[in-house]
Motif scaffolding. Structure first.
Motif, PDB file in Angstrom:
ATOM      1  N   UNK A  83     -10.827   0.847  -5.781  1.00  0.00           N
ATOM      2  CA  UNK A  83     -11.551   0.336  -4.619  1.00  0.00           C
ATOM      3  C   UNK A  83     -10.924   0.860  -3.335  1.00  0.00           C
ATOM      4  N   UNK A  84     -11.762   1.016  -2.337  1.00  0.00           N
ATOM      5  CA  UNK A  84     -11.236   1.210  -0.989  1.00  0.00           C
ATOM      6  C   UNK A  84     -10.735  -0.137  -0.470  1.00  0.00           C
ATOM      7  N   UNK A  85      -9.953  -0.085   0.580  1.00  0.00           N
ATOM      8  CA  UNK A  85      -9.468  -1.308   1.205  1.00  0.00           C
ATOM      9  C   UNK A  85     -10.594  -1.877   2.079  1.00  0.00           C
ATOM     10  N   UNK A  86     -11.616  -2.429   1.368  1.00  0.00           N
ATOM     11  CA  UNK A  86     -12.832  -2.845   2.069  1.00  0.00           C
ATOM     12  C   UNK A  86     -13.454  -4.033   1.336  1.00  0.00           C
ATOM     13  N   UNK A  87     -13.976  -4.983   2.080  1.00  0.00           N
ATOM     14  CA  UNK A  87     -14.558  -6.185   1.477  1.00  0.00           C
ATOM     15  C   UNK A  87     -15.708  -5.870   0.527  1.00  0.00           C
ATOM     16  N   UNK A  88     -16.527  -4.876   0.871  1.00  0.00           N
ATOM     17  CA  UNK A  88     -17.663  -4.523   0.004  1.00  0.00           C
ATOM     18  C   UNK A  88     -17.193  -4.047  -1.358  1.00  0.00           C
ATOM     19  N   UNK A  89     -16.080  -3.350  -1.388  1.00  0.00           N
ATOM     20  CA  UNK A  89     -15.528  -2.875  -2.656  1.00  0.00           C
ATOM     21  C   UNK A  89     -15.039  -4.036  -3.514  1.00  0.00           C
ATOM     22  N   UNK A  90     -14.434  -5.023  -2.878  1.00  0.00           N
ATOM     23  CA  UNK A  90     -13.979  -6.201  -3.625  1.00  0.00           C
ATOM     24  C   UNK A  90     -15.154  -6.971  -4.214  1.00  0.00           C
ATOM     25  N   UNK A  91     -16.213  -7.134  -3.448  1.00  0.00           N
ATOM     26  CA  UNK A  91     -17.394  -7.826  -3.950  1.00  0.00           C
ATOM     27  C   UNK A  91     -18.011  -7.074  -5.122  1.00  0.00           C
ATOM     28  N   UNK A 151      -7.075   1.198  -2.358  1.00  0.00           N
ATOM     29  CA  UNK A 151      -6.557   2.436  -1.776  1.00  0.00           C
ATOM     30  C   UNK A 151      -6.785   2.489  -0.271  1.00  0.00           C
ATOM     31  N   UNK A 152      -5.757   2.990   0.430  1.00  0.00           N
ATOM     32  CA  UNK A 152      -5.871   3.169   1.877  1.00  0.00           C
ATOM     33  C   UNK A 152      -5.009   4.353   2.296  1.00  0.00           C
ATOM     34  N   UNK A 153      -5.461   5.080   3.292  1.00  0.00           N
ATOM     35  CA  UNK A 153      -4.700   6.219   3.801  1.00  0.00           C
ATOM     36  C   UNK A 153      -3.415   5.740   4.462  1.00  0.00           C
ATOM     37  N   UNK A 154      -2.326   6.487   4.229  1.00  0.00           N
ATOM     38  CA  UNK A 154      -1.039   6.082   4.814  1.00  0.00           C
ATOM     39  C   UNK A 154      -0.382   7.199   5.618  1.00  0.00           C
ATOM     40  N   UNK A 155      -0.975   8.385   5.642  1.00  0.00           N
ATOM     41  CA  UNK A 155      -0.432   9.455   6.489  1.00  0.00           C
ATOM     42  C   UNK A 155      -1.048   9.358   7.880  1.00  0.00           C
TER      43      UNK A 155
END
Length: 397
Positions: free
Chosen positions: A79-87, A100-104
């Motif tokens: 999942x992306x770090x996004x509410x829609x992905x969790x749902x 997952x989330x970008x860290x660079x």
């Protein structure tokens, strides 16, 4: 060699059904996904990343279908770090998610149009939300290898404080080399009690080496894909990581080597990506020998030219005749046909074999060998008395 510096066991987290399917032009049918999941589970792969729920209803149904198989492997969705992905993940009957989330700095600003503070806040809030939903949470650090190390440590600290179980370090652009990878993971390991996972890409041909280096530095989990499928140049191949850990570092993964050839060819057919004949571990020709020096040595003692016993992989050595064959191989091949050659005959036949290989680009068959003998010595009568197996293969039993 370095077994004392490696953990007693490393967890393989295979992402063939997620990142592997992200290979350009690859799309698995439901039946193919089910077959691959079953095959990986039968091989003993303990964790499978099986899809991206937010892709839609069909993806969610296929994830549920895999979940209904009742596999022993832990199933994970990405999942992306996004509410829609969790749902969307809530619809999939899977209890573990990779957020997952970008860290660079490159991706935080250039892709997300955000800043570091927002990333840390997002990790805290979305991890808490996911835990409240009943998920076990792994945080995926996209582009970790290009992240500032001090910030990466803050990301991991934030994830741990929020209740995440694992951090995935992604070498998203495949830019690392093993020495740097080991150093990074040693620093991460000394700073956190979280499980650490390496997700290596193969842009420079170093995905397997970087995976081993990360494990040496303290990674507990290794992402792989069958045959190294994945974005661009792909990911660390399952077969290479499993066998390298076992043979070089006496580190067991629970994955059975004799299943690797079967699952590799299943995935090759499903993905439409042919396995090169000389592909390490699973290539058709990796236990095939032609060179006179090697064949002679193998026939005397397999250990002369054997590192991996092909029986581990459910396979065997194959000896073929060709341009680089020597007299020992010629004698051996004709003995398999029931013919004993003297020194002069061997030399004449060897010349014919080499000419044949150069002209046809293939090794001679049993019929070719019979013809060479007849052409050279006019032994039709002798050969008529021989029971020659015309389905002959130069296969060492």
């Amino acid at each position: 060699m370095y077994a004392s510096q490696f953990p007693a066991g490393t967890i393989i987290h295979d992402t063939t059904l997620r990142d592997g399917e992200q290979t350009a032009g690859v799309a698995f049918t439901l039946d193919e996904r089910l077959a691959i999941a079953r095959s990986l589970d039968a091989a003993g792969v303990p964790e499978l990343e099986i899809g991206i729920p937010v892709m839609g209803a069909q993806e969610q149904e296929e994830i549920r279908a895999i979940a209904r198989l009742g596999l022993a492997a832990r199933l994970v969705v990405w999942c992306r770090m996004h509410e829609a992905d969790l749902k969307a993940a809530q619809q999939c009957a899977v209890s573990t998610i990779n957020l997952s989330i970008s860290v660079s700095d490159q991706q935080i600003s250039g892709k997300l149009c955000r800043d570091r503070k927002w990333v840390l806040s997002r990790i805290s809030s979305l991890t808490a939300t996911a835990l409240d939903m009943g998920f076990e949470v792994c945080i995926g650090g996209e582009d970790s290898s290009r992240a500032d190390l001090d910030f990466l440590l803050r990301v991991i600290e934030t994830a741990e404080r929020a209740g995440a179980k694992r951090f995935r370090f992604a070498d998203t652009m495949g830019q690392l080399e093993p020495f740097a990878t080991c150093n990074i993971f040693q620093k991460l390991r000394s700073s956190t009690s979280l499980e650490l996972e390496i997700h290596a890409h193969n842009d420079l041909g170093l995905a397997t080496a970087n995976t081993l280096a990360a494990i040496r530095g303290g990674a507990t989990h290794a992402n792989t894909t069958v045959n190294g499928l994945g974005e661009r140049a792909g990911n660390a191949p399952l077969e290479e990581v499993v066998m390298a850990l076992q043979h070089l570092h006496d580190t067991r993964t629970g994955v059975a080597p004799h299943h690797l050839f079967q699952v590799a060819h299943l995935v090759a057919i499903a993905s439409g990506r042919t396995i090169p004949v000389n592909k390490s571990i699973v290539g058709e020709a990796i236990f095939t020998h032609e060179s006179g020096i090697h064949v002679s040595g193998l026939l005397r003692d397999r250990s002369n030219y054997q590192n991996i016993d092909p029986k581990e992989l459910g396979r065997c050595h194959q000896l073929v005749l060709g341009k680089h064959s020597g007299t020992t191989a010629i004698r051996w091949a004709y003995q398999k046909l029931g013919v004993t050659l003297d020194k002069r005959q061997v030399e004449c036949i060897l010349d014919k074999v080499r000419r044949h290989a150069a002209r046809t680009k293939r090794h001679p068959t049993a019929d070719d060998l019979v013809r060479f003998l007849e052409e050279t010595f006019n032994l039709e009568t002798q050969m008529a008395c021989l029971l020659v197996d015309t389905s002959y293969e130069l296969t060492e039993q």
